[in-house]
Scaffold this motif. Sequence first.
Motif, mmCIF file in Angstrom:
data_model
loop_
_atom_site.group_PDB
_atom_site.id
_atom_site.type_symbol
_atom_site.label_atom_id
_atom_site.label_comp_id
_atom_site.label_asym_id
_atom_site.label_seq_id
_atom_site.Cartn_x
_atom_site.Cartn_y
_atom_site.Cartn_z
ATOM 1 N N SER A 24 -21.077 -2.297 -27.961
ATOM 2 C CA SER A 24 -19.758 -2.589 -27.380
ATOM 3 C C SER A 24 -19.909 -3.118 -25.966
ATOM 4 O O SER A 24 -19.177 -4.018 -25.552
ATOM 5 N N ARG A 27 -20.730 -6.679 -26.084
ATOM 6 C CA ARG A 27 -19.565 -7.486 -26.431
ATOM 7 C C ARG A 27 -18.645 -7.636 -25.222
ATOM 8 O O ARG A 27 -18.110 -8.716 -24.949
ATOM 9 N N TYR A 31 -17.738 -11.094 -23.338
ATOM 10 C CA TYR A 31 -16.325 -11.445 -23.264
ATOM 11 C C TYR A 31 -15.919 -11.756 -21.825
ATOM 12 O O TYR A 31 -15.293 -12.780 -21.547
ATOM 13 N N GLN B 15 -7.759 -2.480 -19.036
ATOM 14 C CA GLN B 15 -7.297 -3.105 -20.274
ATOM 15 C C GLN B 15 -7.725 -4.557 -20.391
ATOM 16 O O GLN B 15 -7.481 -5.191 -21.412
ATOM 17 N N PRO B 18 -12.252 -6.124 -23.779
ATOM 18 C CA PRO B 18 -11.829 -6.382 -25.161
ATOM 19 C C PRO B 18 -11.681 -5.094 -25.960
ATOM 20 O O PRO B 18 -12.467 -4.168 -25.799
ATOM 21 N N SER B 19 -10.687 -5.062 -26.812
ATOM 22 C CA SER B 19 -10.320 -3.910 -27.652
ATOM 23 C C SER B 19 -10.183 -2.598 -26.879
ATOM 24 O O SER B 19 -10.520 -1.534 -27.385
ATOM 25 N N VAL B 20 -9.700 -2.685 -25.652
ATOM 26 C CA VAL B 20 -9.346 -1.487 -24.893
ATOM 27 C C VAL B 20 -7.843 -1.544 -24.645
ATOM 28 O O VAL B 20 -7.368 -2.439 -23.952
ATOM 29 N N GLY B 21 -7.108 -0.636 -25.286
ATOM 30 C CA GLY B 21 -5.650 -0.590 -25.122
ATOM 31 C C GLY B 21 -5.278 0.393 -24.031
ATOM 32 O O GLY B 21 -6.147 0.887 -23.319
ATOM 33 N N SER B 24 -6.971 4.017 -24.528
ATOM 34 C CA SER B 24 -8.412 4.090 -24.209
ATOM 35 C C SER B 24 -8.627 3.880 -22.726
ATOM 36 O O SER B 24 -9.488 4.517 -22.123
#
Lengths: 201, 201
Positions: A24, A27, A31, B15, B18-21, B24
């Motif tokens: 992660s 990634r 990103y 936030q 990536p893919s952290v809302g 999280s």
Amino acid sequence: MDSRPLLQQLVSALQCLPSVGRKSAQRMAYYLLEKNRQGGMSMSAVIDKAMREIKNCERCRNYTELPLCDICSNVKRDDTMVCVVESPADAAAIEATASFSGKYFILMGSLSPLDGIGPEEIGLDKLQLIIEEEACQEIIIATSATVEGEATAHFIASMVSHIENKEIRTSRLAQGVPVGGELEYLDQSTLALSLANRQNL
Amino acid sequence: MDSRPLLQQLVSALQCLPSVGRKSAQRMAYYLLEKNRQGGMSMSAVIDKAMREIKNCERCRNYTELPLCDICSNVKRDDTMVCVVESPADAAAIEATASFSGKYFILMGSLSPLDGIGPEEIGLDKLQLIIEEEACQEIIIATSATVEGEATAHFIASMVSHIENKEIRTSRLAQGVPVGGELEYLDQSTLALSLANRQNL
């Protein structure tokens, strides 16, 4: 100075975040480099500032960069109720319900004598001062429904009952069937408890 | 200047990963504040440095803070083979197999005329220069097995075949049954392909 390539350093550094492993982190690194360098830089600045400046509120121990947090310094909040929670996240969860207008006290943990966490480590001396010196009339103990949380709740309740010259109501969050919960799938202890604590309609 | 409390700013800033809302990000913020402020500060410094200093390698376009990346500047790597991949992550995946000793060329994307990504955007002019001027004898096209990846592969193969005065072998990653794969659960196209490309034992 780390001699690895900067990209490797970035991937390792990102792994200090909780539940972020090597994959992660990689990634995230790619990103940021590819799509959002500006965002990465401002995130870096905010993280640095937050790590340095966020302290604990002098009254309730919640996180804030000011001497008193937003809630403690808000004169519209009800001074007569103090909700005791284990962590800032718990306080945020209660705030999100918008159904509590009192103030908070954050233990920053729960009693755990074996780990050397006694009443002073969770700030109970400060809580006692608040109860004695402020307008507090009710203590809502909102610690978790775990063994440590229950022990902490009992300890606080007994501490409050020994405070002289003041009548303080002590309450605990209701336990029972969660909203939307199906009885069939509920654990036995919760079901037994909700039966014992049944309420008149 | 953002007027929200610093903790809220920290949660929003995290936030951008990536893919952290929100949830999280909140967990990360509390974790850093409670358990690892030092780690948070050094992470912040590395992110800032990386965002500013990581550029693209002048030869292969991979990420590096130096003019040439580790692999391009390594004299032990085989100059006669160039592996063309879509992203630095793909190159890292091939490096992790430890079974390729040549050099790389990173397209940083794949051909997508509708999005305005043509041959120049993915650096094919630079790749042509490398093929013409370096000791390159084989191009291994390791783009993804997607429609865009296949189109890019065909475009590169045709470009290479038009290079004069030099005999260049062009190859593509083998396609077929993955190691440990069960035939029963394999998709039809892959199975058909692996049957057509069967190899002598």
